[in-house]
Design an enzyme around this catalytic site. Structure first.
Site, PDB file in Angstrom:
ATOM      1  N   GLY A   7      13.731  -3.296   0.771  1.00 51.05           N
ATOM      2  CA  GLY A   7      13.240  -1.943   1.004  1.00 51.05           C
ATOM      3  C   GLY A   7      12.512  -1.307  -0.163  1.00 51.05           C
ATOM      4  O   GLY A   7      12.462  -0.076  -0.275  1.00 51.05           O
ATOM      5  N   HIS A  11      10.163  -9.370  11.901  1.00 48.60           N
ATOM      6  CA  HIS A  11      10.299  -9.722  13.319  1.00 48.60           C
ATOM      7  C   HIS A  11       8.944  -9.504  13.986  1.00 48.60           C
ATOM      8  O   HIS A  11       8.350  -8.416  13.878  1.00 48.60           O
ATOM      9  CB  HIS A  11      11.365  -8.831  13.967  1.00 48.60           C
ATOM     10  CG  HIS A  11      11.463  -8.995  15.454  1.00 48.60           C
ATOM     11  ND1 HIS A  11      12.208  -9.978  16.062  1.00 48.60           N
ATOM     12  CD2 HIS A  11      10.886  -8.294  16.466  1.00 48.60           C
ATOM     13  CE1 HIS A  11      12.083  -9.867  17.378  1.00 48.60           C
ATOM     14  NE2 HIS A  11      11.302  -8.859  17.658  1.00 48.60           N
ATOM     15  N   ILE A  12       8.485 -10.534  14.671  1.00 52.47           N
ATOM     16  CA  ILE A  12       7.207 -10.423  15.368  1.00 52.47           C
ATOM     17  C   ILE A  12       7.436  -9.600  16.636  1.00 52.47           C
ATOM     18  O   ILE A  12       8.244  -9.981  17.484  1.00 52.47           O
ATOM     19  CB  ILE A  12       6.652 -11.812  15.712  1.00 52.47           C
ATOM     20  CG1 ILE A  12       6.394 -12.606  14.427  1.00 52.47           C
ATOM     21  CG2 ILE A  12       5.361 -11.686  16.527  1.00 52.47           C
ATOM     22  CD1 ILE A  12       6.010 -14.046  14.657  1.00 52.47           C
ATOM     23  N   ASN A  31       1.341  -2.393   9.036  1.00 51.40           N
ATOM     24  CA  ASN A  31       2.192  -3.402   8.395  1.00 51.40           C
ATOM     25  C   ASN A  31       1.649  -3.739   7.016  1.00 51.40           C
ATOM     26  O   ASN A  31       0.427  -3.844   6.828  1.00 51.40           O
ATOM     27  CB  ASN A  31       2.212  -4.669   9.265  1.00 51.40           C
ATOM     28  CG  ASN A  31       2.976  -5.811   8.606  1.00 51.40           C
ATOM     29  OD1 ASN A  31       4.160  -5.694   8.326  1.00 51.40           O
ATOM     30  ND2 ASN A  31       2.283  -6.909   8.348  1.00 51.40           N
ATOM     31  N   HIS A  84       1.321  -6.653   4.239  1.00 54.19           N
ATOM     32  CA  HIS A  84       1.387  -8.117   4.228  1.00 54.19           C
ATOM     33  C   HIS A  84       0.919  -8.628   2.872  1.00 54.19           C
ATOM     34  O   HIS A  84      -0.159  -8.221   2.404  1.00 54.19           O
ATOM     35  CB  HIS A  84       0.538  -8.705   5.352  1.00 54.19           C
ATOM     36  CG  HIS A  84       0.633 -10.198   5.446  1.00 54.19           C
ATOM     37  ND1 HIS A  84       1.828 -10.847   5.656  1.00 54.19           N
ATOM     38  CD2 HIS A  84      -0.298 -11.160   5.331  1.00 54.19           C
ATOM     39  CE1 HIS A  84       1.625 -12.153   5.654  1.00 54.19           C
ATOM     40  NE2 HIS A  84       0.344 -12.365   5.459  1.00 54.19           N
ATOM     41  N   ASP A  88      -0.571 -10.476  11.902  1.00 52.11           N
ATOM     42  CA  ASP A  88      -1.348 -10.250  10.673  1.00 52.11           C
ATOM     43  C   ASP A  88      -2.854 -10.304  10.884  1.00 52.11           C
ATOM     44  O   ASP A  88      -3.620 -10.507   9.926  1.00 52.11           O
ATOM     45  CB  ASP A  88      -0.924 -11.249   9.588  1.00 52.11           C
ATOM     46  CG  ASP A  88       0.534 -11.063   9.218  1.00 52.11           C
ATOM     47  OD1 ASP A  88       1.186 -12.058   8.876  1.00 52.11           O
ATOM     48  OD2 ASP A  88       1.033  -9.922   9.324  1.00 52.11           O
ATOM     49  N   GLU A  98       1.599  -3.337  -3.851  1.00 51.38           N
ATOM     50  CA  GLU A  98       2.061  -2.979  -2.498  1.00 51.38           C
ATOM     51  C   GLU A  98       2.563  -1.545  -2.459  1.00 51.38           C
ATOM     52  O   GLU A  98       2.270  -0.798  -1.520  1.00 51.38           O
ATOM     53  CB  GLU A  98       3.190  -3.910  -2.054  1.00 51.38           C
ATOM     54  CG  GLU A  98       2.773  -5.327  -1.730  1.00 51.38           C
ATOM     55  CD  GLU A  98       3.902  -6.104  -1.087  1.00 51.38           C
ATOM     56  OE1 GLU A  98       5.071  -5.964  -1.532  1.00 51.38           O
ATOM     57  OE2 GLU A  98       3.630  -6.823  -0.118  1.00 51.38           O
TER      58      GLU A  98
HETATM   59  N1  LIG Z   1       2.991  -8.536  16.766  1.00 52.29           N
HETATM   60  C1  LIG Z   1       3.126  -8.427  15.439  1.00 52.29           C
HETATM   61  N2  LIG Z   1       4.342  -8.355  14.899  1.00 52.29           N
HETATM   62  C2  LIG Z   1       4.462  -8.260  13.552  1.00 52.29           C
HETATM   63  C3  LIG Z   1       3.331  -8.295  12.721  1.00 52.29           C
HETATM   64  C4  LIG Z   1       2.051  -8.364  13.326  1.00 52.29           C
HETATM   65  O1  LIG Z   1       1.004  -8.351  12.633  1.00 52.29           O
HETATM   66  N3  LIG Z   1       1.977  -8.430  14.684  1.00 52.29           N
HETATM   67  N4  LIG Z   1       3.476  -8.300  11.328  1.00 52.29           N
HETATM   68  C5  LIG Z   1       4.799  -8.781  10.944  1.00 52.29           C
HETATM   69  C6  LIG Z   1       5.107  -8.850   9.499  1.00 52.29           C
HETATM   70  N5  LIG Z   1       4.944 -10.234   9.122  1.00 52.29           N
HETATM   71  C7  LIG Z   1       3.940 -10.469   8.238  1.00 52.29           C
HETATM   72  O2  LIG Z   1       3.278  -9.558   7.715  1.00 52.29           O
HETATM   73  C8  LIG Z   1       5.729 -11.269   9.692  1.00 52.29           C
HETATM   74  C9  LIG Z   1       7.108 -11.115   9.764  1.00 52.29           C
HETATM   75  C10 LIG Z   1       7.886 -12.112  10.339  1.00 52.29           C
HETATM   76  C11 LIG Z   1       7.315 -13.258  10.847  1.00 52.29           C
HETATM   77  C12 LIG Z   1       8.173 -14.287  11.515  1.00 52.29           C
HETATM   78  O3  LIG Z   1       7.831 -15.458  11.585  1.00 52.29           O
HETATM   79  N6  LIG Z   1       9.321 -13.819  12.036  1.00 52.29           N
HETATM   80  C13 LIG Z   1      10.240 -14.680  12.817  1.00 52.29           C
HETATM   81  C14 LIG Z   1      11.644 -14.566  12.264  1.00 52.29           C
HETATM   82  C15 LIG Z   1      11.629 -14.866  10.785  1.00 52.29           C
HETATM   83  C16 LIG Z   1      12.970 -14.478  10.146  1.00 52.29           C
HETATM   84  O4  LIG Z   1      13.816 -13.876  10.832  1.00 52.29           O
HETATM   85  O5  LIG Z   1      13.122 -14.791   8.948  1.00 52.29           O
HETATM   86  C17 LIG Z   1      10.277 -14.181  14.244  1.00 52.29           C
HETATM   87  O6  LIG Z   1       9.939 -12.964  14.470  1.00 52.29           O
HETATM   88  O7  LIG Z   1      10.706 -14.976  15.097  1.00 52.29           O
HETATM   89  C18 LIG Z   1       5.935 -13.430  10.775  1.00 52.29           C
HETATM   90  C19 LIG Z   1       5.129 -12.426  10.186  1.00 52.29           C
HETATM   91  C20 LIG Z   1       5.873  -7.975  11.610  1.00 52.29           C
HETATM   92  N7  LIG Z   1       5.704  -8.141  13.013  1.00 52.29           N
HETATM   93  N1  LIG Z   2       5.006 -10.966   6.587  1.00 49.53           N
HETATM   94  C1  LIG Z   2       5.703  -9.786   6.192  1.00 49.53           C
HETATM   95  C2  LIG Z   2       6.071  -9.869   4.744  1.00 49.53           C
HETATM   96  O1  LIG Z   2       6.138 -10.929   4.158  1.00 49.53           O
HETATM   97  N2  LIG Z   2       6.325  -8.692   4.168  1.00 49.53           N
HETATM   98  C3  LIG Z   2       6.677  -8.631   2.774  1.00 49.53           C
HETATM   99  O2  LIG Z   2       8.085  -8.531   2.641  1.00 49.53           O
HETATM  100  C4  LIG Z   2       8.339  -7.861   1.399  1.00 49.53           C
HETATM  101  C5  LIG Z   2       9.321  -6.774   1.701  1.00 49.53           C
HETATM  102  O3  LIG Z   2       9.785  -6.264   0.491  1.00 49.53           O
HETATM  103  P1  LIG Z   2      10.677  -4.901   0.520  1.00 49.53           P
HETATM  104  O4  LIG Z   2      11.757  -5.113   1.563  1.00 49.53           O
HETATM  105  O5  LIG Z   2      11.183  -4.786  -0.878  1.00 49.53           O
HETATM  106  O6  LIG Z   2       9.744  -3.788   0.919  1.00 49.53           O
HETATM  107  C6  LIG Z   2       7.003  -7.294   0.897  1.00 49.53           C
HETATM  108  O7  LIG Z   2       6.455  -8.090  -0.131  1.00 49.53           O
HETATM  109  C7  LIG Z   2       6.134  -7.376   2.124  1.00 49.53           C
HETATM  110  O8  LIG Z   2       4.759  -7.544   1.843  1.00 49.53           O
END
Ligand SMILES: Nc1nc2c(c(=O)[nH]1)N[C@@H](CN(C=O)c1ccc(C(=O)N[C@@H](CCC(=O)O)C(=O)O)cc1)CN2
Ligand SMILES: NCC(=O)N[C@@H]1O[C@H](COP(=O)([O-])[O-])[C@@H](O)[C@H]1O
Length: 262
Positions: free
Chosen positions: A26, A114-115, A163, A165, A205, A234
């Site tokens: 966070g 979470h996607i 989001n 990234h 993303d 960030e």
């Molecule tokens: N529909 C969308 N959902 C999310 C996006 C997006 O652009 N479109 N951004 C993500 C954040 N993210 C990257 O920036 C990202 C987060 C998580 C995953 C992923 O593979 N998650 C898995 C579980 C992984 C885990 O629990 O460790 C899943 O959801 O099954 C990919 C990209 C946030 N959501």
């Molecule tokens: N694909 C999503 C992803 O990788 N997000 C990344 O998770 C970290 C969260 O840090 P935080 O919990 O300290 O904010 C951040 O670096 C953010 O860019």
């Protein structure tokens, strides 16, 4: 999408509301907490922090804030275990309902791992109403909360979702982007790395970038040094991008908000 920015600078206008979704430490959430009601995010408060992981330190950051910020936790696997027959999309709709009940102006994914499905985005856009909320007690008993009064969660206008990234557009989509980017640079596969805040669309993303910043990296430097430099960027752009998106939507008048709250 940009529109005329109406900044009447009028403190009588209703406060702008953020909901922040997290999964971990966070630190990006903390940047938003610290920016509340400052020139960086004027007249803006975080009204809910929601995590899909119970142990997320971001929940502590929210509850320790002054004033404390309401928090919620809803994990995917516990939800599926406690709601037999429900799907990942149902979980997403429950998340969307919880978010919409807070009536945000903007939703920020700040390390939300979470996607989210198209269904989630459709609720936030106002083109889909989530089904009646399902609740379950700690014994997993599902209490189908029919008509529990929060059915009217349709937004008055589409709610932007953004989001953060830790990669440049089109680079290292998905999870573990920092490690993958670092490794690729050290192998010589890429010559620049960075971070971005983008609009959230169904394709992970690939939403429109709002702010993109390169992050300097040196051959041979430890990943920890690079990662700290990256996070510091960030923490700046997540606030700047949130302000950009808040400025895109004109504050709703008190009259409209009061009518909506009836
Ligand atoms: N529909 C969308 N959902 C999310 C996006 C997006 O652009 N479109 N951004 C993500 C954040 N993210 C990257 O920036 C990202 C987060 C998580 C995953 C992923 O593979 N998650 C898995 C579980 C992984 C885990 O629990 O460790 C899943 O959801 O099954 C990919 C990209 C946030 N959501
Ligand atoms: N694909 C999503 C992803 O990788 N997000 C990344 O998770 C970290 C969260 O840090 P935080 O919990 O300290 O904010 C951040 O670096 C953010 O860019």
């Amino acid at each position: 999408m940009s529109s005329i920015v109406i900044d009447n600078g009028d403190d009588s206008s209703p406060p702008r509301k953020l909901v922040v979704l997290i999964s971990g430490s966070g630190t990006n959430l903390q940047a938003l907490i610290d920016a509340q009601n400052t020139p960086a995010l004027p007249h803006t408060s975080i009204v809910l922090v929601l995590s899909n992981r119970k142990a997320a330190h971001g929940l502590v950051r929210a509850s320790s804030a002054n004033p404390p910020i309401p928090t919620a936790y809803l994990g995917l696997q516990p939800y599926l275990r406690q709601n037999p027959g429900k799907t990942r999309e149902d979980y997403d709709l429950e998340i969307a309902r919880t978010v919409m009940k807070a009536r945000p102006d903007v939703v920020v994914l700040a390390g939300w791992m979470h996607i989210v499905s198209e269904a989630f985005l459709e609720v936030l856009k106002g083109v889909r109403a989530p089904p009646p909320s399902t609740r379950c007690d700690n014994k997993g008993n599902v209490d189908q909360a029919e008509g529990d009064g929060d059915g009217d969660v349709k937004p008055l206008r589409p709610i932007p979702v953004i989001n953060i990234h830790p990669a440049l557009p089109g680079q290292f989509d998905g999870a573990n982007a920092i490690q993958r980017g670092y490794d690729a640079f050290q192998r010589g596969d890429v010559d620049k790395l960075g971070v971005m805040v983008h609009r959230v669309v169904a394709e992970v993303d690939r939403g429109e970038p709002l702010i993109v910043r390169e992050v300097p990296i040196e051959k041979g430097e430890p990943i920890e040094t690079y990662e700290q430099r990256l996070h510091e960027v960030e923490w700046q752009i997540i606030v700047q991008a949130t302000k950009m998106v808040l400025d895109e939507v004109e504050p709703l008048s008190h009259e409209i908000l009061n009518k909506d709250a009836e």
